[in-house]
Design an enzyme around this catalytic site. Structure first.
Site, PDB file in Angstrom:
ATOM      1  N   CYS A   2       0.855  -1.188   0.000  1.00 25.21           N
ATOM      2  CA  CYS A   2       0.000   0.000   0.000  1.00 25.21           C
ATOM      3  C   CYS A   2       0.894   1.242   0.000  1.00 25.21           C
ATOM      4  O   CYS A   2       2.025   1.197   0.473  1.00 25.21           O
ATOM      5  CB  CYS A   2      -0.943   0.081   1.178  1.00 25.21           C
ATOM      6  SG  CYS A   2      -2.027  -1.321   1.371  1.00 25.21           S
ATOM      7  N   ARG A  27       3.885  -0.636  -4.899  1.00 27.10           N
ATOM      8  CA  ARG A  27       3.698  -1.227  -3.572  1.00 27.10           C
ATOM      9  C   ARG A  27       2.326  -1.866  -3.405  1.00 27.10           C
ATOM     10  O   ARG A  27       2.113  -2.618  -2.457  1.00 27.10           O
ATOM     11  CB  ARG A  27       3.872  -0.150  -2.501  1.00 27.10           C
ATOM     12  CG  ARG A  27       5.246   0.459  -2.502  1.00 27.10           C
ATOM     13  CD  ARG A  27       5.279   1.604  -1.545  1.00 27.10           C
ATOM     14  NE  ARG A  27       5.214   1.120  -0.187  1.00 27.10           N
ATOM     15  CZ  ARG A  27       6.262   1.021   0.615  1.00 27.10           C
ATOM     16  NH1 ARG A  27       7.439   1.358   0.176  1.00 27.10           N
ATOM     17  NH2 ARG A  27       6.135   0.583   1.827  1.00 27.10           N
ATOM     18  N   TRP A  75      -3.142  -2.589  -1.491  1.00 23.99           N
ATOM     19  CA  TRP A  75      -2.928  -4.022  -1.704  1.00 23.99           C
ATOM     20  C   TRP A  75      -3.780  -4.691  -0.636  1.00 23.99           C
ATOM     21  O   TRP A  75      -3.473  -4.602   0.559  1.00 23.99           O
ATOM     22  CB  TRP A  75      -1.455  -4.351  -1.529  1.00 23.99           C
ATOM     23  CG  TRP A  75      -1.076  -5.766  -1.849  1.00 23.99           C
ATOM     24  CD1 TRP A  75      -0.789  -6.283  -3.078  1.00 23.99           C
ATOM     25  CD2 TRP A  75      -0.906  -6.841  -0.924  1.00 23.99           C
ATOM     26  NE1 TRP A  75      -0.458  -7.607  -2.967  1.00 23.99           N
ATOM     27  CE2 TRP A  75      -0.531  -7.981  -1.656  1.00 23.99           C
ATOM     28  CE3 TRP A  75      -1.050  -6.973   0.460  1.00 23.99           C
ATOM     29  CZ2 TRP A  75      -0.282  -9.221  -1.068  1.00 23.99           C
ATOM     30  CZ3 TRP A  75      -0.818  -8.193   1.050  1.00 23.99           C
ATOM     31  CH2 TRP A  75      -0.430  -9.301   0.289  1.00 23.99           C
ATOM     32  N   ASN A 100      -1.746   2.168   6.131  1.00 21.82           N
ATOM     33  CA  ASN A 100      -0.987   0.972   5.730  1.00 21.82           C
ATOM     34  C   ASN A 100      -0.823   0.094   6.962  1.00 21.82           C
ATOM     35  O   ASN A 100      -0.624   0.626   8.058  1.00 21.82           O
ATOM     36  CB  ASN A 100       0.425   1.342   5.269  1.00 21.82           C
ATOM     37  CG  ASN A 100       0.435   1.972   3.897  1.00 21.82           C
ATOM     38  OD1 ASN A 100      -0.599   2.070   3.251  1.00 21.82           O
ATOM     39  ND2 ASN A 100       1.610   2.401   3.471  1.00 21.82           N
ATOM     40  N   GLY A 101      -0.815  -1.224   6.785  1.00 21.79           N
ATOM     41  CA  GLY A 101      -0.619  -2.121   7.915  1.00 21.79           C
ATOM     42  C   GLY A 101      -1.896  -2.897   8.207  1.00 21.79           C
ATOM     43  O   GLY A 101      -2.824  -2.925   7.389  1.00 21.79           O
ATOM     44  N   GLU A 483      15.765 -18.975  -7.060  1.00 21.99           N
ATOM     45  CA  GLU A 483      15.472 -17.584  -7.406  1.00 21.99           C
ATOM     46  C   GLU A 483      14.947 -17.500  -8.852  1.00 21.99           C
ATOM     47  O   GLU A 483      14.017 -16.741  -9.139  1.00 21.99           O
ATOM     48  CB  GLU A 483      16.736 -16.731  -7.207  1.00 21.99           C
ATOM     49  CG  GLU A 483      16.643 -15.298  -7.652  1.00 21.99           C
ATOM     50  CD  GLU A 483      15.553 -14.467  -6.975  1.00 21.99           C
ATOM     51  OE1 GLU A 483      14.962 -14.923  -5.980  1.00 21.99           O
ATOM     52  OE2 GLU A 483      15.267 -13.365  -7.471  1.00 21.99           O
ATOM     53  N   LYS A 487      11.322 -16.008  -9.908  1.00 25.08           N
ATOM     54  CA  LYS A 487      11.131 -14.937 -10.906  1.00 25.08           C
ATOM     55  C   LYS A 487      10.097 -15.364 -11.934  1.00 25.08           C
ATOM     56  O   LYS A 487       9.207 -14.607 -12.278  1.00 25.08           O
ATOM     57  CB  LYS A 487      12.440 -14.603 -11.649  1.00 25.08           C
ATOM     58  CG  LYS A 487      13.491 -13.812 -10.947  1.00 25.08           C
ATOM     59  CD  LYS A 487      13.160 -12.379 -10.658  1.00 25.08           C
ATOM     60  CE  LYS A 487      12.414 -12.261  -9.372  1.00 25.08           C
ATOM     61  NZ  LYS A 487      13.120 -12.069  -8.164  1.00 25.08           N
ATOM     62  N   GLU A 490       6.566 -15.468 -10.462  1.00 23.41           N
ATOM     63  CA  GLU A 490       6.075 -14.131 -10.101  1.00 23.41           C
ATOM     64  C   GLU A 490       5.544 -13.366 -11.308  1.00 23.41           C
ATOM     65  O   GLU A 490       4.498 -12.740 -11.226  1.00 23.41           O
ATOM     66  CB  GLU A 490       7.222 -13.273  -9.514  1.00 23.41           C
ATOM     67  CG  GLU A 490       7.514 -13.503  -8.059  1.00 23.41           C
ATOM     68  CD  GLU A 490       8.667 -12.627  -7.569  1.00 23.41           C
ATOM     69  OE1 GLU A 490       8.512 -12.020  -6.508  1.00 23.41           O
ATOM     70  OE2 GLU A 490       9.714 -12.543  -8.240  1.00 23.41           O
ATOM     71  N   HIS A 506      14.334 -38.468  -6.562  1.00 24.80           N
ATOM     72  CA  HIS A 506      13.508 -38.745  -5.376  1.00 24.80           C
ATOM     73  C   HIS A 506      12.099 -38.180  -5.517  1.00 24.80           C
ATOM     74  O   HIS A 506      11.436 -37.927  -4.517  1.00 24.80           O
ATOM     75  CB  HIS A 506      14.186 -38.187  -4.122  1.00 24.80           C
ATOM     76  CG  HIS A 506      15.517 -38.809  -3.848  1.00 24.80           C
ATOM     77  ND1 HIS A 506      15.655 -40.154  -3.560  1.00 24.80           N
ATOM     78  CD2 HIS A 506      16.770 -38.291  -3.871  1.00 24.80           C
ATOM     79  CE1 HIS A 506      16.945 -40.428  -3.391  1.00 24.80           C
ATOM     80  NE2 HIS A 506      17.641 -39.319  -3.577  1.00 24.80           N
ATOM     81  N   LYS A 605       5.478  -4.919  -3.609  1.00 26.83           N
ATOM     82  CA  LYS A 605       6.931  -4.794  -3.513  1.00 26.83           C
ATOM     83  C   LYS A 605       7.420  -4.941  -2.086  1.00 26.83           C
ATOM     84  O   LYS A 605       8.420  -5.586  -1.812  1.00 26.83           O
ATOM     85  CB  LYS A 605       7.318  -3.419  -4.067  1.00 26.83           C
ATOM     86  CG  LYS A 605       8.800  -3.120  -4.032  1.00 26.83           C
ATOM     87  CD  LYS A 605       9.492  -3.861  -5.130  1.00 26.83           C
ATOM     88  CE  LYS A 605      10.984  -3.730  -5.102  1.00 26.83           C
ATOM     89  NZ  LYS A 605      11.613  -4.861  -5.792  1.00 26.83           N
TER      90      LYS A 605
HETATM   91  C1  G6P Z   1       8.131  -9.110  -1.416  1.00 26.28           C
HETATM   92  C2  G6P Z   1       8.746  -8.726  -2.748  1.00 26.28           C
HETATM   93  C3  G6P Z   1       9.977  -9.600  -3.000  1.00 26.28           C
HETATM   94  C4  G6P Z   1      10.955  -9.490  -1.851  1.00 26.28           C
HETATM   95  C5  G6P Z   1      10.292  -9.823  -0.514  1.00 26.28           C
HETATM   96  C6  G6P Z   1      11.193  -9.475   0.656  1.00 26.28           C
HETATM   97  O1  G6P Z   1       7.587 -10.385  -1.501  1.00 26.28           O
HETATM   98  O2  G6P Z   1       7.805  -8.877  -3.795  1.00 26.28           O
HETATM   99  O3  G6P Z   1      10.595  -9.165  -4.191  1.00 26.28           O
HETATM  100  O4  G6P Z   1      12.017 -10.361  -2.064  1.00 26.28           O
HETATM  101  O5  G6P Z   1       9.100  -9.047  -0.357  1.00 26.28           O
HETATM  102  O6  G6P Z   1      11.379  -8.084   0.683  1.00 26.28           O
HETATM  103  P1  G6P Z   1      12.623  -7.352   1.307  1.00 26.28           P
HETATM  104  O7  G6P Z   1      12.335  -5.887   1.048  1.00 26.28           O
HETATM  105  O8  G6P Z   1      12.616  -7.675   2.770  1.00 26.28           O
HETATM  106  O9  G6P Z   1      13.837  -7.823   0.625  1.00 26.28           O
END
Ligand code: G6P
Length: 610
Positions: A2, A27, A75, A100-101, A483, A487, A490, A506, A605
């Site tokens: 948010c 965000r 969000w 926010n929160g 990772e 990606k 996502e 396995h 984000k």
């Molecule tokens: C969210 C973002 C990710 C990020 C994660 C941790 O899920 O979409 O891209 O890796 O938060 O965020 P941070 O700011 O703690 O690295």
């Protein structure tokens, strides 16, 4: 998670608020809203489901005039993303709130407020704040006092801005567990959940601390701390160098940020590499003492940052020869932990505001870890302020929701940290010199790797009709495979899983057929021959292999096997290098799939709620 923007000015603020929301949209982006007090002291509000552009169109149709206003991009946590749940939320015709929160006791408060006669018009937890302030205002001299009393009844996390149409030139803000900054202008002041939102109007900021409540007028900012005492919070010029709100020649922020990696890593390294040694002043005197004493490491992080931690575990144990444990923050905070002697507690976070990681850091302090260190990209963030020492990644603002340059700069910073600790635990000067020279060459090697872009774009075609995929790696490339899978899922919404290649037999081998692309990261290291056997296992079952392999790995294209040769590099930095083609692959697959690359569905984000 948010975004909040607020303004008290003499000029009309609608455009400032909307531009701020555009900059924060990464965000959260399922709905947006704005409320402004007009010249007659009346509340005007517009809210829309979807992107900020929908809201901006609505405001263009029905202009909002006035110098005091608040805005929000959401969000969803409580209540589905629709117009009635979009912020600002109001109480009566005069109180409006953006938040926010998460308010954890919102159900109890809702029942209490309903009994007091308040009628709720949304399913959100935020609406209780609006009504609580309204209620408290009846027995308070000012909005500031009413907000103080209201927040005293809240459990959970909040960054909020409250506006009252009966008091038109004042906003009251409160922060606990969710960041807020005040942007300082001349004869006008602004508020945002991230300074980035306010760069078009100011570069001077005051950062609120946990528990602060502040009253903001055009000419004054009055801050009260958690105990209600007046406090001064420093005002400082932003040290964010350039305005990252601009995509430049790139189609998406994500592509821009992928291509920024050589420069971002050069920034991470700047001033921190000597000729053969690390420049160990990087963490100051206190930092030096902590690193000298460290004999074990516990790392906690979420998402992509967690994958960086997993790579670092290999480095800590191999180079520094000390035990390193890695845990997802949301797991760490809810289980019993054994704390080893002289153990450094490390958090990794791009934003420095991730709720679970912050909570883990607080817990670590109670548990008695020797000291805490944060690897973080945002100076002044909660994580940096609450850690004993911080190693900044200096990646610059990252806007794409899928993290790219934040990850590779985290790895760069981690390799420096491993070396800085390893010096005291048995790493030889030769080993240190090798790390230093490898890091020095890294930006150049990455630049060459980015040149694979066109080949990877062509490779991505093969994924257009796929629904599942498997990523394989061994050793420190296993977290890189994780990772890569993260990606792809996502941003392209293709189901992707990562396996340590030795685990294939396995279970996951049962999934292999020609509909299941298998992506392999294959640098030229001791595990290459074993990895080749794993690839044979896939081929024998009709699986399609897409292999990113060292030029010298002697792997060739063939039936069901596409090999993309990757630049030769010292093994120690290979995890950083092999990240790049996987990022590019995800990006180009997402382009083919036509998804919203920078703002993928359901994600945000910065996750500042649990
Ligand atoms: C969210 C973002 C990710 C990020 C994660 C941790 O899920 O979409 O891209 O890796 O938060 O965020 P941070 O700011 O703690 O690295």
């Amino acid at each position: 998670m948010c975004g909040i923007v607020g303004a008290v000015a003499q000029r009309d603020v609608a455009d400032i608020l909307l531009e701020g929301l555009r900059r924060l949209e990464y965000r959260g982006y399922d709905s947006a809203g704005v409320a402004i007090i007009n010249a007659n002291g009346e509340l005007q509000r517009e809210r829309r489901t979807g992107k900020v552009s929908e809201l901006a169109d609505a405001v263009a149709q029905n202009p909002l005039q006035g110098g005091t206003g608040i805005a929000h991009t959401r969000w969803a946590t409580h209540g589905e993303p629709n117009e009635r749940n979009a912020h600002p939320h109001v109480s009566g015709d005069h109180i409006a709130v953006v938040h926010n929160g998460i308010i954890e006791n919102h159900e109890t408060l809702r029942t209490f407020l309903q009994a007091e006669g308040f009628v709720f018009t949304s399913d959100t937890d935020t609406e209780v704040i609006a009504h609580l302030v309204s209620l408290e205002l009846k027995s308070s001299d000012s909005l500031l006092v009413a907000v103080q009393k209201a927040v005293a009844r809240l459990e959970g996390a909040y960054g909020m801005v409250v506006m009252d149409c009966n008091d038109t030139e004042r906003l009251v803000v409160a922060r606990s567990g969710s960041p807020l900054v005040i942007g300082l202008g001349i004869g006008e002041h602004f508020i945002a959940s991230d300074q980035l939102a306010l760069f078009p109007v100011t570069r001077r900021f005051m950062f609120l601390e946990e528990g602060d409540v502040a009253e903001v007028t055009r000419t004054q900012v009055t801050v009260l701390d958690a105990s209600g005492n007046p406090v001064e919070r420093d005002a400082r010029e932003s040290d964010v160098e350039h305005d990252a709100g601009d995509k430049g020649p790139y189609r998406h922020y994500m592509l821009k940020e992928i291509h920024e990696q050589p420069e971002a890593i050069a920034n991470t390294l700047e001033g921190r590499l000597g000729e053969h040694q690390l420049n160990l002043d990087i963490l100051g005197k206190e930092g030096q003492e902590i690193l000298n004493k460290t004999r074990a490491v516990q790392i906690v992080a979420c998402g992509t940052s967690y994958h960086a931690a997993m790579v670092a575990r290999y480095w800590f144990e191999e180079l520094a020869g000390i035990p390193c444990r890695v845990e997802i923050a949301s797991e760490f905070r809810y289980r019993k932990f054994f704390v080893p002697d002289d153990c450094l507690f490390v958090t990794i976070s791009q934003s420095g505001e991730t709720a679970d990681t912050l909570a883990a850091l607080k817990l670590a302090k109670e548990l008695g870890y020797m000291a805490s260190l944060s690897i973080c990209n945002v100076p002044g963030s909660s994580m940096v302020r609450e850690s004993d020492i911080a190693l900044m990644t200096r990646a610059g603002a990252e806007i794409g929701v899928a993290s790219t340059k934040a990850f590779t700069t985290q790895l760069t910073a981690l390799l420096m940290l491993v070396t800085a600790i390893g010096r005291h635990t048995g790493m030889t000067p030769e080993q240190e010199s090798h790390v230093v020279s490898s890091l020095r060459n890294l930006p150049h090697i990455l630049k060459n790797t980015l040149a694979l872009s066109d080949d990877i774009e062509a490779m991505a075609e093969a994924f257009a009709d796929k629904h599942h995929s498997l990523f394989l790696g061994r050793g420190s490339q296993y977290p890189i495979a994780m990772e890569g899978a993260l990606k792809l899922k996502e941003i392209s919404y293709i189901h992707a899983e990562a396996y340590a290649a030795g685990e294939l037999k396995h279970g996951p081998l049962a999934l292999i057929d020609n509909d299941m692309p298998v992506i392999v990261v294959a640098p030229n290291n001791d595990l290459l021959e074993k990895l080749k056997s794993n690839m044979e296992e896939v081929r024998a079952r009709g699986g399609q292999l897409f292999v990113f392999a060292d030029k010298h790995a002697k792997l060739k294209n063939g039936e069901g096997v596409s090999v993309l040769p990757v630049e030769e590099a010292p093994e120690i930095i290979a995890p950083i290098l092999y990240t790049i083609p996987l990022q590019l692959l995800s990006y180009y697959v997402a382009i083919i799939k036509g998804t919203d690359v920078d703002q993928p569905r359901n994600l945000a984000k910065s996750v500042t709620v649990e």
